[in-house]
Design an enzyme around this catalytic site. Structure first.
Site, PDB file in Angstrom:
ATOM      1  N   GLY A   1       0.821  -1.201   0.000  1.00 43.04           N
ATOM      2  CA  GLY A   1       0.000   0.000   0.000  1.00 43.04           C
ATOM      3  C   GLY A   1       0.847   1.240   0.000  1.00 43.04           C
ATOM      4  O   GLY A   1       2.077   1.193   0.039  1.00 43.04           O
TER       5      GLY A   1
ATOM      6  N   ASP B   1      -1.389   9.961  15.846  1.00 40.40           N
ATOM      7  CA  ASP B   1      -2.155   9.526  14.666  1.00 40.40           C
ATOM      8  C   ASP B   1      -2.718   8.126  14.883  1.00 40.40           C
ATOM      9  O   ASP B   1      -2.628   7.259  14.008  1.00 40.40           O
ATOM     10  CB  ASP B   1      -1.262   9.552  13.423  1.00 40.40           C
ATOM     11  CG  ASP B   1      -2.073   9.539  12.126  1.00 40.40           C
ATOM     12  OD1 ASP B   1      -3.291   9.814  12.194  1.00 40.40           O
ATOM     13  OD2 ASP B   1      -1.508   9.254  11.065  1.00 40.40           O
TER      14      ASP B   1
ATOM     15  N   LYS C   1       9.228   0.005   4.162  1.00 40.99           N
ATOM     16  CA  LYS C   1       8.606   1.308   3.923  1.00 40.99           C
ATOM     17  C   LYS C   1       9.630   2.213   3.243  1.00 40.99           C
ATOM     18  O   LYS C   1      10.622   2.600   3.845  1.00 40.99           O
ATOM     19  CB  LYS C   1       8.151   1.923   5.240  1.00 40.99           C
ATOM     20  CG  LYS C   1       7.592   3.340   5.132  1.00 40.99           C
ATOM     21  CD  LYS C   1       7.169   3.828   6.510  1.00 40.99           C
ATOM     22  CE  LYS C   1       6.716   5.275   6.498  1.00 40.99           C
ATOM     23  NZ  LYS C   1       6.340   5.740   7.844  1.00 40.99           N
TER      24      LYS C   1
ATOM     25  N   PHE D   1       3.812   9.489   3.062  1.00 38.09           N
ATOM     26  CA  PHE D   1       5.185   9.817   2.721  1.00 38.09           C
ATOM     27  C   PHE D   1       5.891   8.747   1.894  1.00 38.09           C
ATOM     28  O   PHE D   1       7.071   8.856   1.644  1.00 38.09           O
ATOM     29  CB  PHE D   1       5.988  10.085   3.989  1.00 38.09           C
ATOM     30  CG  PHE D   1       5.456  11.226   4.801  1.00 38.09           C
ATOM     31  CD1 PHE D   1       5.375  12.496   4.263  1.00 38.09           C
ATOM     32  CD2 PHE D   1       5.017  11.018   6.095  1.00 38.09           C
ATOM     33  CE1 PHE D   1       4.884  13.541   5.009  1.00 38.09           C
ATOM     34  CE2 PHE D   1       4.531  12.073   6.847  1.00 38.09           C
ATOM     35  CZ  PHE D   1       4.463  13.342   6.297  1.00 38.09           C
TER      36      PHE D   1
END
Length: 874
Positions: A696, A816, A716, A700
């Site tokens: 996904g 978050d 990531k 950023f």
């Protein structure tokens, strides 16, 4: 006396508003701070105010028409009474330390033509009634702390030619406000948060010469009408969210272009060959986009070219186009890193402009040697030739590049010794020769490089002992990595003189003898890796002063004696590997020793105790008595500690639910958080970052599944051209390096390679969570959770937050938290992830001062969307 009275009366009649100006100037003075007591010393009643410093009056009416107090080191605020100087045409207060708001009374100055307030610390919004100043030609408000949107009233300033608002916190649309200002010549609005698109009718602004709007949040494409503005000399849209292709005829429509800067966007297609016609170009900056194809071959026409940067694209072809740069006599930056160039490094590199300051050619399939004549480039400050297939020996006279500040030749096939001439590089701050085939001893003269901060010689064939001179010279190291070589002998006592040392990696060498006590004199040491050597003896007691340590690895040595209790007092320590030594005695159970994923003591047959997850034998009575004698002589205090520990463990165990199997994500790689990961390794692990492996995308960057060292991981990859990505990377690294908890997504390691400016590659490698995110289970069409599972997840998340808020040295706010940031492992244990917006919560220094933590990210609960929900590592 009568004559004087008449004269004063006549003066009052001829200039009735002179007193107004005088009073306004005194009011302005009262709000200013003059540290030197010289600038405003003339502002008194001894002389007429038209003779005061910085004040200009008109000849006709003797009214104040100009106020210039620029670059006077003044503080204070701008008085609202400035609006009473109704004849003002020029206000110049730039380069000071003025604070406060821009007074709305400026809107009264209908004659005002020039307003320059840049380089101060002004706050608040730009006054909306500035639209009343219809004669304004120049507005310069850059480098302040202004916020809010541009006033809609700016549209009325039809005579405005220059707008400077860069380096503020301005938001909202930009071009929607200014698109009809056809007199505009220059727009400087970079480094804000402007949004919106660039309208097609920008072609109406026919006088435009300079557009600088980099580092904003503009989106969409560049309209063709922009490239029909024949007066344009400067186009700068770096670090936005723009896309599309450059027009094929760009070389014919803007003949005077000097600067074309588009890095950090998502432009695609090829670089138009007609760009060769723009012979006035001084800057070509296309880094961090998706350009493909070949670089236009002939740069010989660019006699004034200063910067050529095309790094981080998909460009290909033979790198021999460097030959055509010979005539670019002004070239200072050449950045070609992270593309698909091939061929042999041209010898012509050594014959390029002597103005060259930066050369970056990295992550390319190029071969050959470094030309001996490279020392002709005597102004080089940065030479990066990393991650290529270069070979041969290092030039012996490279030490003639006296201005060199960074030399990165890592990940090549260089062989031979390290030239002693490197000692002449007095300005060198970073030397990276790791991942080569270098041999011989490390030159002691490197210690004389007085500016050297970072030295990385890992993964070579270096041998011999370390010289005392390496650490007693003028170099003040921050990071030293000598791991994976054949170095031997004892560590120099002089190592303790490196008081600024933060990172020391000596893994997998042949060092022996004892660990020197002097290493305890390095108070800033954070990462200490001495594993895989032959050290013996005890861990020095002087290490008790190394309270900044975060990671320690002494594994696979011959160390003995008790495990120091002071390790449990290090507030930042989250990784301690003491395995495969000869330690003895009781293993503590508090602090870092309380988590089996943080401490490793396997292979020490004489240790006992510790938490049950370590599966060590219980300590005998004699061992316990000896431990108490050495560490806590007061028996009552020990009993109190034991009862507190038992109570804490009991409370903890009462809260958690039993699992059928232990957590499955405690992989072997998690036990080695310093696993060396390169870009090439990640490329291979993710099948070239293929779409099939894409888990996904997030704010950023993108997350890929990969197989690294035989284990499944989540990778990531951050888009460093996206505004805020670098801060997110640093925030997540800093946070996850300070914390370890079973209900937090674990970071295995980070990968970072530096290139031109901010166009660098950064990635984080996490534990893979096979059951995706809570969002999938709550809202996915093919998944559901029963009540018991939901309660389990809630408890897991509560444990994670309790740890972050109450058990860390500095409380951490996630900022978050939402279902998509809660990931589930193979046993459906919940883990909180995505610390890119996390903040360390510091205590206010004053009663009225708020916390430094700003709550960012998704506000409240984020409802599910229609798109496919993916595990959110972002």
């Amino acid at each position: 006396m009568q004559k004087i009275t008449v004269t004063l009366s006549l003066h009052s009649i001829d200039y009735p508003d002179n007193e107004t100006d005088h009073t306004a100037l005194l009011a302005i003075k009262s709000k200013l701070l003059d540290p030197s007591n010289k600038v405003l010393s003339s502002w008194n009643g001894s002389i007429h105010h038209c003779s005061w410093e910085g004040v200009t009056c008109g000849r006709k009416h003797n009214r104040v028409i100009g106020l210039d107090l620029s670059s006077r080191s003044l503080g204070g605020t701008i008085s609202p009474f400035i609006g009473n100087l109704s004849f003002l045409t020029v206000i110049e207060l730039y380069n000071n330390s003025l604070s406060g708001n821009i007074p709305a009374q400026l809107g009264h100055l209908i004659r005002l033509q020039v307003l320059t307030l840049r380089n101060n610390t002004l706050v608040g919004e730009i006054p909306s009634n500035i639209s009343n100043c219809v004669n304004l030609r120049l507005i310069s408000l850059g480098n302040n702390k202004l916020e809010g949107k541009l006033p809609v009233g700016l549209r009325a300033l039809s005579m405005l030619t220059i707008l400077i608002v860069e380096d503020n916190n301005l938001t909202g649309p930009l071009f929607d406000i200014i698109q009809n200002l056809t007199s505009l010549v220059s727009i400087f609005a970079h480094d804000n948060s402007f949004t919106g698109t660039i309208p097609n009718n920008i072609g109406r602004m026919r006088k435009l010469t300079n557009i600088e709007v980099g580092e904003n949040e503009l989106s969409g494409t560049l309209p063709l009408s922009l490239f029909n503005l024949s007066f344009l000399q400067e186009i700068e849209f770096n670090d936005n969210q723009l896309y599309g292709e450059l027009p094929a005829d760009i070389g014919f429509t803007i003949p005077h272009l000097k600067r074309l800067s588009l890095p950090g966007n998502n432009f695609s297609g090829s670089i138009p060959i007609t760009i060769q016609n723009l012979t006035t170009l001084e800057v070509i900056a296309f880094g961090g986009n998706s350009f493909r194809g070949r670089v236009p071959y002939n740069f010989g026409n660019f006699r004034n070219l200063n910067v050529l940067s095309v790094a981080h694209n998909y460009l290909e072809g033979d790198i021999s186009f460097i030959d055509t740069l010979f005539n670019c006599s002004q070239l200072s930056v050449l950045d070609l890193g992270s593309n698909h160039f091939s061929g042999i490094l041209p010898k012509s590199v050594a014959n390029l402009s002597t103005s060259l300051q930066w050369i970056t050619i990295s992550e390319a399939q190029i071969s050959g040697k470094i030309p001996e004549g490279i020392t002709n480039l005597n102004n080089l400050q940065r030479l990066v030739l990393s991650n290529c297939n270069l070979s041969g020996s290092l030039p012996q006279d490279i030490g003639k590049l006296y201005k060199l500040g960074l030399l990165d030749l890592s990940s090549n096939k260089f062989e031979g010794g390290i030239p002693n001439s490197f000692a002449n590089l007095s300005l060198l701050e970073g030397l990276y020769l790791n991942d080569n085939i270098l041999e011989g001893s490390i030159p002691a003269q490197l210690g004389n490089c007085q500016s050297l901060l970072n030295l990385n010689l890992a993964y070579n064939e270096l041998n011999g002992a370390l010289s005392n001179e390496l650490f007693e010279g003028s170099a003040s190291f921050v990071g030293v990595d000598l791991s994976e070589n054949h170095l031997e002998g004892s560590l120099p006592l002089e190592l303790g003189k490196q008081s600024n040392l933060e990172i020391l990696r000596l893994s997998n060498n042949k060092f022996s003898s004892v660990i020197p006590d002097s290493l305890g004199d390095c108070p800033d040491l954070q990462y200490l890796y001495m594993d895989g050597n032959s050290y013996s003896g005890n861990i020095p007691s002087s290490f008790a002063s190394l309270a900044s340590l975060r990671e320690i690895d002494f594994s696979r040595n011959n160390l003995s004696g008790p495990i120091p209790a002071f390790f449990s007092k290090f507030p930042k320590l989250y990784y301690l590997n003491l395995s495969y030594n000869d330690f003895e005695g009781m293993v503590p159970t508090n602090s870092v020793f309380a988590n089996a994923s943080e401490v490793f003591v396997a292979g020490n047959n004489k240790v006992c105790g510790g938490i049950k997850q370590l599966k060590l034998p219980k300590c005998s009575e004699n061992q316990t008595r000896e431990r108490n004698r050495l560490i806590i002589p007061i028996i009552s205090a020990l009993v109190g500690v034991v009862f507190m520990a038992v109570g804490a463990v009991g409370l903890y165990m009462a809260c958690i639910r039993k699992k059928k199997t232990p957590r499955s994500s405690g992989s072997s790689m998690m036990g080695n958080v310093t696993i060396k990961v390169s870009y090439d390794m990640l490329l291979k692990a993710t099948a070239g970052f293929s779409s099939e492996n894409l888990l996904g995308t997030g704010s950023f960057g993108s997350v890929f599944m990969g197989i690294l060292n035989g284990e499944t991981v989540a990778v990531k990859v951050l888009n460093m051209q996206h505004r805020g990505a670098s801060k997110s990377f640093i925030a997540e690294c800093n946070t996850l390096r300070n914390i370890r908890h079973r209900n937090l997504v674990g970071i295995i390691t980070a990968c970072s390679s530096i290139d031109f400016q901010r166009n660098d590659f950064k990635a984080l490698i996490y534990e893979f969570m096979p059951n995706g995110s809570l969002d999938q289970w709550l809202h996915g069409v093919d998944r559901n959770m029963n009540l018991a599972q939901r309660v389990d997840v809630a408890i897991d998340v509560a444990h994670a937050l309790s740890y972050l808020h109450h058990e860390c040295e500095t409380p951490i706010v996630h900022c978050d938290l939402k279902p998509s940031n809660i990931l589930l492992d193979n046993d459906m244990v919940a883990h909180v992830g995505d610390f890119g917006l996390a903040r360390f919560l510091t205590q206010p220094q004053h009663p009225n001062q708020s916390s430094t933590t700003a709550i960012k990210g998704t506000i409240g609960y984020a409802a599910p969307g229609n798109n496919r929900v993916i595990p959110n590592y972002n």
